[in-house]
Design an enzyme around this catalytic site. Sequence first.
Site, PDB file in Angstrom:
ATOM      1  N   ASP A 189      -1.544  -1.725  -3.777  1.00 15.32           N
ATOM      2  CA  ASP A 189      -3.198  -1.899  -3.706  1.00 15.32           C
ATOM      3  C   ASP A 189      -3.993  -0.555  -3.990  1.00 15.32           C
ATOM      4  OD1 ASP A 189      -2.742  -4.576  -2.682  1.00 15.32           O
ATOM      5  OD2 ASP A 189      -2.847  -3.603  -0.817  1.00 15.32           O
ATOM      6  N   MET A 190      -4.933  -0.390  -4.311  1.00 16.33           N
ATOM      7  CA  MET A 190      -5.700   0.631  -4.640  1.00 16.33           C
ATOM      8  C   MET A 190      -6.469   0.434  -3.126  1.00 16.33           C
ATOM      9  SD  MET A 190      -5.741   3.511  -6.612  1.00 16.33           S
ATOM     10  CE  MET A 190      -5.414   2.661  -8.113  1.00 16.33           C
TER      11      MET A 190
ATOM     12  N   GLN B 223     -10.287  -0.862  -9.227  1.00 12.67           N
ATOM     13  CA  GLN B 223     -10.873  -0.885  -8.173  1.00 12.67           C
ATOM     14  C   GLN B 223     -13.050  -1.665  -8.858  1.00 12.67           C
ATOM     15  OE1 GLN B 223     -10.553   1.488  -5.959  1.00 12.67           O
ATOM     16  NE2 GLN B 223     -10.075   0.642  -3.845  1.00 12.67           N
TER      17      GLN B 223
ATOM     18  N   HIS C 274     -14.092 -13.596  -5.446  1.00 14.80           N
ATOM     19  CA  HIS C 274     -14.043 -15.270  -4.810  1.00 14.80           C
ATOM     20  C   HIS C 274     -15.698 -15.439  -5.598  1.00 14.80           C
ATOM     21  CE1 HIS C 274     -11.141 -12.677  -1.621  1.00 14.80           C
ATOM     22  NE2 HIS C 274     -10.434 -13.895  -2.172  1.00 14.80           N
TER      23      HIS C 274
ATOM     24  N   LYS D 256       1.080  -1.241   0.014  1.00 16.07           N
ATOM     25  CA  LYS D 256      -0.182  -0.558   0.302  1.00 16.07           C
ATOM     26  C   LYS D 256       0.607   1.226  -0.163  1.00 16.07           C
ATOM     27  CE  LYS D 256      -4.534  -2.028   2.155  1.00 16.07           C
ATOM     28  NZ  LYS D 256      -3.850  -2.639   1.378  1.00 16.07           N
TER      29      LYS D 256
ATOM     30  N   LYS E 249     -24.592  -4.073  -5.483  1.00 18.31           N
ATOM     31  CA  LYS E 249     -23.292  -4.800  -5.515  1.00 18.31           C
ATOM     32  C   LYS E 249     -23.995  -5.448  -7.644  1.00 18.31           C
ATOM     33  CE  LYS E 249     -22.461 -10.236  -5.361  1.00 18.31           C
ATOM     34  NZ  LYS E 249     -21.853 -10.413  -5.507  1.00 18.31           N
TER      35      LYS E 249
ATOM     36  N   ARG F 133      -3.868  -5.428 -11.435  1.00 21.15           N
ATOM     37  CA  ARG F 133      -5.046  -6.574 -10.601  1.00 21.15           C
ATOM     38  C   ARG F 133      -6.268  -5.988 -10.901  1.00 21.15           C
ATOM     39  NH1 ARG F 133      -3.788  -6.369  -5.416  1.00 21.15           N
ATOM     40  NH2 ARG F 133      -2.138  -7.815  -5.173  1.00 21.15           N
TER      41      ARG F 133
ATOM     42  N   ARG G 266     -12.576  -7.043   5.711  1.00 28.51           N
ATOM     43  CA  ARG G 266     -13.254  -8.770   5.464  1.00 28.51           C
ATOM     44  C   ARG G 266     -14.396  -8.969   6.380  1.00 28.51           C
ATOM     45  NH1 ARG G 266      -9.059  -7.955   3.016  1.00 28.51           N
ATOM     46  NH2 ARG G 266     -10.921  -7.046   1.991  1.00 28.51           N
TER      47      ARG G 266
ATOM     48  N   ALA H 289     -13.047  -2.068  -1.754  1.00 30.89           N
ATOM     49  CA  ALA H 289     -12.988  -2.268   0.115  1.00 30.89           C
ATOM     50  C   ALA H 289     -13.590  -1.156   0.953  1.00 30.89           C
ATOM     51  CB  ALA H 289     -12.292  -3.824   0.638  1.00 30.89           C
TER      52      ALA H 289
HETATM   53  P1  FDA Z   1     -18.214 -11.079  -3.345  1.00 24.81           P
HETATM   54  O1  FDA Z   1     -17.726 -10.164  -2.246  1.00 24.81           O
HETATM   55  O2  FDA Z   1     -18.951 -10.243  -4.022  1.00 24.81           O
HETATM   56  O3  FDA Z   1     -18.105 -12.163  -2.647  1.00 24.81           O
HETATM   57  C1  FDA Z   1     -18.256 -12.818  -3.380  1.00 24.81           C
HETATM   58  C2  FDA Z   1     -17.974 -14.369  -2.410  1.00 24.81           C
HETATM   59  O4  FDA Z   1     -17.096 -14.726  -2.098  1.00 24.81           O
HETATM   60  C3  FDA Z   1     -19.297 -14.289  -1.309  1.00 24.81           C
HETATM   61  O5  FDA Z   1     -20.233 -14.742  -1.730  1.00 24.81           O
HETATM   62  C4  FDA Z   1     -18.072 -14.776  -0.177  1.00 24.81           C
HETATM   63  O6  FDA Z   1     -18.474 -16.688  -0.448  1.00 24.81           O
HETATM   64  C5  FDA Z   1     -16.927 -14.315  -1.253  1.00 24.81           C
HETATM   65  N1  FDA Z   1     -16.358 -14.009  -0.300  1.00 24.81           N
HETATM   66  C6  FDA Z   1     -15.976 -13.126  -0.278  1.00 24.81           C
HETATM   67  N2  FDA Z   1     -15.195 -12.011   0.881  1.00 24.81           N
HETATM   68  C7  FDA Z   1     -15.298 -13.100   1.501  1.00 24.81           C
HETATM   69  C8  FDA Z   1     -15.246 -12.727   3.172  1.00 24.81           C
HETATM   70  N3  FDA Z   1     -14.348 -11.912   3.809  1.00 24.81           N
HETATM   71  N4  FDA Z   1     -15.282 -13.855   3.968  1.00 24.81           N
HETATM   72  C9  FDA Z   1     -15.537 -14.738   3.722  1.00 24.81           C
HETATM   73  N5  FDA Z   1     -16.099 -15.280   2.460  1.00 24.81           N
HETATM   74  C10 FDA Z   1     -15.817 -13.995   1.469  1.00 24.81           C
HETATM   75  N6  FDA Z   1      -9.619  -4.534  -2.621  1.00 24.81           N
HETATM   76  C11 FDA Z   1      -8.822  -2.709  -2.979  1.00 24.81           C
HETATM   77  O7  FDA Z   1     -10.249  -1.806  -2.567  1.00 24.81           O
HETATM   78  N7  FDA Z   1      -7.773  -2.848  -3.343  1.00 24.81           N
HETATM   79  C12 FDA Z   1      -7.039  -3.503  -3.350  1.00 24.81           C
HETATM   80  O8  FDA Z   1      -5.763  -3.439  -3.838  1.00 24.81           O
HETATM   81  C13 FDA Z   1      -7.537  -5.004  -2.751  1.00 24.81           C
HETATM   82  N8  FDA Z   1      -6.867  -5.980  -3.103  1.00 24.81           N
HETATM   83  C14 FDA Z   1      -6.901  -7.073  -3.830  1.00 24.81           C
HETATM   84  C15 FDA Z   1      -6.464  -8.285  -3.918  1.00 24.81           C
HETATM   85  C16 FDA Z   1      -6.823  -9.545  -3.891  1.00 24.81           C
HETATM   86  C17 FDA Z   1      -6.283 -10.842  -4.159  1.00 24.81           C
HETATM   87  C18 FDA Z   1      -8.339 -10.054  -3.366  1.00 24.81           C
HETATM   88  C19 FDA Z   1      -8.434 -11.462  -4.341  1.00 24.81           C
HETATM   89  C20 FDA Z   1      -9.208  -8.682  -2.803  1.00 24.81           C
HETATM   90  C21 FDA Z   1      -8.352  -7.453  -3.213  1.00 24.81           C
HETATM   91  N9  FDA Z   1      -9.514  -6.953  -2.130  1.00 24.81           N
HETATM   92  C22 FDA Z   1      -8.772  -5.582  -2.776  1.00 24.81           C
HETATM   93  C23 FDA Z   1     -10.758  -7.061  -2.421  1.00 24.81           C
HETATM   94  C24 FDA Z   1     -11.549  -6.560  -3.338  1.00 24.81           C
HETATM   95  O9  FDA Z   1     -11.750  -5.179  -3.109  1.00 24.81           O
HETATM   96  C25 FDA Z   1     -12.924  -7.687  -2.130  1.00 24.81           C
HETATM   97  O10 FDA Z   1     -13.296  -6.431  -1.559  1.00 24.81           O
HETATM   98  C26 FDA Z   1     -12.943  -8.198  -2.329  1.00 24.81           C
HETATM   99  O11 FDA Z   1     -11.907  -9.411  -2.827  1.00 24.81           O
HETATM  100  C27 FDA Z   1     -14.026  -9.410  -2.140  1.00 24.81           C
HETATM  101  O12 FDA Z   1     -15.226  -8.951  -3.554  1.00 24.81           O
HETATM  102  P2  FDA Z   1     -15.435 -10.586  -3.908  1.00 24.81           P
HETATM  103  O13 FDA Z   1     -14.928 -10.005  -5.065  1.00 24.81           O
HETATM  104  O14 FDA Z   1     -14.717 -11.509  -3.965  1.00 24.81           O
HETATM  105  O15 FDA Z   1     -17.373 -10.270  -4.620  1.00 24.81           O
END
Ligand code: FDA
Length: 310
Positions: free
Chosen positions: A132-133, A161, A230, A98, A199, A182, A292, A187
């Site tokens: 990271d962002m 993002q 995920h 970061k 969403k 990426r 998270r 988040a």
């Molecule tokens: P979504 O939130 O829709 O989740 C899809 C499914 O994944 C959920 O239904 C659940 O099953 C599972 N899941 C997701 N999050 C979970 C959790 N915390 N606990 C348990 N299960 C969970 N953000 C950012 O703002 N800046 C950044 O630099 C990064 N860097 C980053 C790197 C990498 C490698 C990843 C995978 C993610 C990030 N993020 C990030 C976080 C990202 O913005 C986001 O908040 C999370 O990946 C959760 O979103 P999903 O895309 O998984 O979808």
Amino acid sequence: MGLMRSAFLAGSRSAWLRERATRYGFVRRSVSRFMPGERLEDALAAARTLQERRTGAILTQLGENVADADEADGVRRHYLDVLDQAAARGLDVQISVKLTQLGLDLDQERCLAHLTALVERAEGRGSFVWIDMEGSAYVDATLDLFRRARASSARVGVCLQAYLRRTPADLEALLPLRPALRLVKGAYQEPPDRAFPRKKDVDEAFFSLATRVLGQARGEAGDLLAIGTHDAPLVERLREFIAGHGVPESAYEFEMLYGIRRALQTRLVEGGGRLRVLISYGTYWFPWYMRRLAERPANVWFVARNLLSG
Ligand code: FDA
């Protein structure tokens, strides 16, 4: 935005809450689901286990918004050591940083010097640095520093993002660089004029941004899309797009967080997909853990179960 999500994101910024919550064993036990441990050693051991399962790793020491220059210097030294240690152990490990942890709030030029030193070391060790962002107030500075670091090495990539309304324009401006990007959903807590609150819109934006990159990918050196999600249906849609458009394998990889959707991670690798898992470690885990929880309020049950079982 849901009430729970807002509450957790507000909690992630509270120093008062961080002070208190991190003292409780049940909170620490809940965190261990997403973190192999606080020490670098724990993260390297987890990276080895992942490597045995044909999965790469990205290490990130938790921390953000450092308030003094010495601390930022220490973060730089720490990551240089991570790159050295990973190489000495033959581990396929990259790092993710970061910029506010490297002193972006204090001195932009010094922050760039730290970043450049890490990218140079990554180059020497055959590794890679992800940026990271953070919150939307940092996007311009982050992209600017990325471009400047990218001018001297292709061993650096940046996160975009999908929830931000500005991201399609940022992506178009970056594409001529043939960058490593990426893509994630995002988040942080953002106002609706900056980020999609729903969403469904974020998911569509993700698909559209990812396919924009994949549709023109040639798989040349430096040119990579890391699909950071995920979300199983989204992953499936993107895999169909990839197969249907003959996207070269070297043009993309999936990236997920340690401990989240493990079955999906295993399925991807067993199906021949390239996966990297981001492992967080360090003592400054509270704001990150709140984010998270905000992503998935069902995680609160893990905290509650640990409270009851403790
Ligand atoms: P979504 O939130 O829709 O989740 C899809 C499914 O994944 C959920 O239904 C659940 O099953 C599972 N899941 C997701 N999050 C979970 C959790 N915390 N606990 C348990 N299960 C969970 N953000 C950012 O703002 N800046 C950044 O630099 C990064 N860097 C980053 C790197 C990498 C490698 C990843 C995978 C993610 C990030 N993020 C990030 C976080 C990202 O913005 C986001 O908040 C999370 O990946 C959760 O979103 P999903 O895309 O998984 O979808």
